[in-house]
Design a protein around this motif. Structure first.
Motif, short mmCIF file in Angstrom:
data_model
loop_
_atom_site.label_atom_id
_atom_site.label_comp_id
_atom_site.label_asym_id
_atom_site.label_seq_id
_atom_site.Cartn_x
_atom_site.Cartn_y
_atom_site.Cartn_z
N GLY A 259 -0.88 14.46 7.63
CA GLY A 259 -1.46 15.28 6.58
C GLY A 259 -2.91 15.60 6.91
N LYS A 260 -3.56 14.67 7.61
CA LYS A 260 -4.98 14.86 7.92
C LYS A 260 -5.17 16.11 8.77
N TYR B 65 -12.17 14.12 3.03
CA TYR B 65 -12.36 15.50 2.58
C TYR B 65 -13.79 15.99 2.86
N ASN C 204 -6.00 8.71 -4.04
CA ASN C 204 -6.64 7.70 -3.23
C ASN C 204 -8.14 7.96 -3.43
N ASP D 47 -3.33 17.83 -2.47
CA ASP D 47 -2.92 16.79 -1.53
C ASP D 47 -1.94 15.88 -2.26
N MET E 13 0.14 13.66 -1.16
CA MET E 13 0.56 12.58 -0.27
C MET E 13 1.22 11.40 -1.00
N TYR E 14 0.78 11.15 -2.24
CA TYR E 14 1.32 9.97 -2.96
C TYR E 14 2.34 10.39 -4.03
N MET F 7 0.08 20.50 0.05
CA MET F 7 0.12 19.66 1.25
C MET F 7 0.79 18.32 0.92
N SER G 207 3.61 9.80 5.67
CA SER G 207 2.99 8.51 5.98
C SER G 207 3.24 7.44 4.92
N LYS G 208 3.06 7.80 3.66
CA LYS G 208 2.97 6.76 2.63
C LYS G 208 4.35 6.40 2.08
N ARG H 165 2.79 10.04 12.46
CA ARG H 165 1.90 11.19 12.34
C ARG H 165 2.64 12.47 12.02
N LEU H 166 2.98 12.62 10.77
CA LEU H 166 3.57 13.89 10.35
C LEU H 166 3.16 14.29 8.94
N TYR I 246 -3.31 1.58 -4.62
CA TYR I 246 -4.70 1.14 -4.66
C TYR I 246 -5.11 0.78 -6.08
C1 LIG Z 1 -5.17 11.18 -0.08
C2 LIG Z 1 -4.77 11.19 1.35
N1 LIG Z 1 -4.57 12.36 1.95
C3 LIG Z 1 -4.22 12.45 3.23
C4 LIG Z 1 -4.07 11.32 4.01
C5 LIG Z 1 -3.69 11.50 5.44
O1 LIG Z 1 -2.49 10.92 5.77
P1 LIG Z 1 -1.76 11.16 7.15
O2 LIG Z 1 -2.71 11.86 8.07
O3 LIG Z 1 -1.39 9.81 7.64
O4 LIG Z 1 -0.57 12.01 6.85
C6 LIG Z 1 -4.29 10.07 3.43
C7 LIG Z 1 -4.20 8.85 4.25
O5 LIG Z 1 -4.82 7.86 3.99
C8 LIG Z 1 -4.65 10.00 2.07
O6 LIG Z 1 -4.85 8.84 1.46
#
Ligand SMILES: Cc1ncc(COP(=O)(O)O)c(C=O)c1O
Length: 402
Positions: free
Chosen positions: A100-101, A128, A175, A206, A208-209, A236, A240-241, A249-250, A327
């Motif tokens: 995601g990064k 960010y 996060n 984002d 991600m979670y 996005m 990962s999580k 890494r995807l 967290y």
């Molecule tokens: C809020 C948030 N966004 C993006 C990422 C990026 O995750 P990754 O690059 O592993 O997909 C993280 C990883 O810690 C995250 O906590």
């Protein structure tokens, strides 16, 4: 050091990675260290996903692929967006990257010009602001408060928007705070962006979670609750999580085609395609059984409740119970100005976590790294017994402060 680019002087190395590395070094030197700093599940990647990777390897899927993802994976991502978020993204509207990064990095570097502003509800994920600054743009932190459950108030968002605002970055569950927005709370924010004076602002969400949300709370994403924002939203997400695939890494995103094309152009001149084997494993992750997520979440909830209860028994700490992610983000305001057992004066949250690591061997990340002080972040994606021991040590550390 004139040889290093000026742009690198605008950014910091990732604080979470730095704390994790320091903890690993102390451990290697023989210290008894518990690290609660890493943002990754302790669970292994599910077997069916690993098997898909093995099959891909055996089938020789070892060559370069399309830069921003193989068609089979884009189809799986498109189906996921429809299934989970009721969002229609065609394969041409999807970009897949190395985490995601990278996807975020592509989006920000691919759109920001010098002097542009990006609104970040703080506390927020460490990277960010640095990515924004690398692009020569300006992070604009807008404060969220513990008493509001670390959720951004619509009037605060509105007041932060200027003609230079390019993006509003949204992250729920968050996060580092774990805060998640209900549909109506999110709608109140998207309403702000519909106002005529705010129509130039894009949303980078984002998600991600997304799957790590508890107690019956439901996940919502901006373009889902406000379809009028679809044309200026980048949605996005990544594996990962929830899929326990941090090392693979995807990450991926859906958004308007011109933006997706720009992101792919940038990626074509950096990493090219994400790992071919990982992409095949990702298809299995997205299309395969999802039931392990609920099983993992049940464990996360138990751990969250344990940690919140134990931290609230520590003198000087106050820890809200978050809705999601893995967290907790306790305030250490009650410890500021005190002196530790070994004589360190705690002036900041960084002093707090440094003394905690040195005196009790527990590694956490200071709130300043997330633009939210005085507080610190604990990742509870660690074995329950280890968490108990860590919280006992934190209680002792706080109890010894004078
Ligand atoms: C809020 C948030 N966004 C993006 C990422 C990026 O995750 P990754 O690059 O592993 O997909 C993280 C990883 O810690 C995250 O906590």
């Amino acid at each position: 050091m004139g040889f290093i680019a000026d742009s690198l002087n605008r950014i910091q190395p990732s604080a979470t990675i730095a704390v994790s590395m320091k903890a690993r070094q102390l451990k290697a030197a023989g210290r008894d260290i518990i690290s609660l700093s890493a943002g990754e599940p302790d669970f292994d990647t599910p077997q069916n996903i690993k098997d898909a990777a093995k099959r891909a390897l055996d089938a020789g899927k070892t060559k370069y692929t399309d830069v921003d993802g193989i068609p089979e994976l884009k189809a799986a991502v498109s189906a996921k967006f429809k299934r989970d978020n009721n969002l229609d993204y065609k394969p041409s509207q999807i970009s897949v990257g190395t985490g995601g990064k990278q996807v975020l990095y592509n989006a920000l570097l691919g759109t920001l010009n010098l002097g542009d502003e990006v609104i970040l509800p703080a506390p927020c994920w460490v990277s960010y602001a640095d990515i924004v600054q690398l692009a020569g743009a300006k992070p604009v932190f807008v404060e969220t408060k513990m008493e509001d459950g670390f959720r951004l108030r619509p009037d605060v968002l509105d007041a932060a928007i200027t003609p230079k605002t390019k993006w509003f970055i949204f992250n729920s569950p968050s996060n580092p705070t774990g805060a998640a927005y209900s549909e109506s709370e999110l709608k109140a924010l998207t309403d702000v962006l519909l106002a005529d004076k705010n129509k130039h602002v894009w949303v980078l969400t984002d998600d991600m979670y997304e799957h790590l949300i508890y107690d019956g709370h439901k996940f919502f994403t901006p373009a889902q609750v406000e379809p009028a924002l679809y044309d200026r939203t980048l949605t996005m997400n990544g594996l990962s999580k929830a899929y326990c695939m941090t090392g693979w890494r995807l990450g991926y995103a859906g958004g308007p085609e011109p933006l997706i094309k720009a992101m792919s152009k940038l990626q074509s001149q950096s990493t090219s395609n994400p790992c071919s084997i990982t992409q095949w494993a990702a298809i299995e992750a997205l299309n395969g059984p999802q039931d392990f997520i609920a099983r993992n979440n049940a464990v996360f909830v138990e751990r969250r409740d344990l940690v919140v209860a134990m931290l609230n028994q520590a003198t000087g700490l106050s820890c809200p119970k978050p809705e999601g992610a893995f967290y907790v983000y306790p305030s250490c305001a009650g410890a500021i100005g005190k002196t530790s057992a070994k004589g360190t004066v705690i002036k900041t949250d960084e002093d707090f976590v440094t003394a905690l690591l040195e005196e009790e061997g527990v590694a956490c990340v200071h709130g300043a790294a997330f633009a939210g002080s005085p507080a610190f972040r604990i990742s509870y994606a660690t074995a329950t017994e280890t968490l108990k021991e860590a919280c006992t040590r934190i209680q002792r550390f706080c109890g010894n402060l004078k």
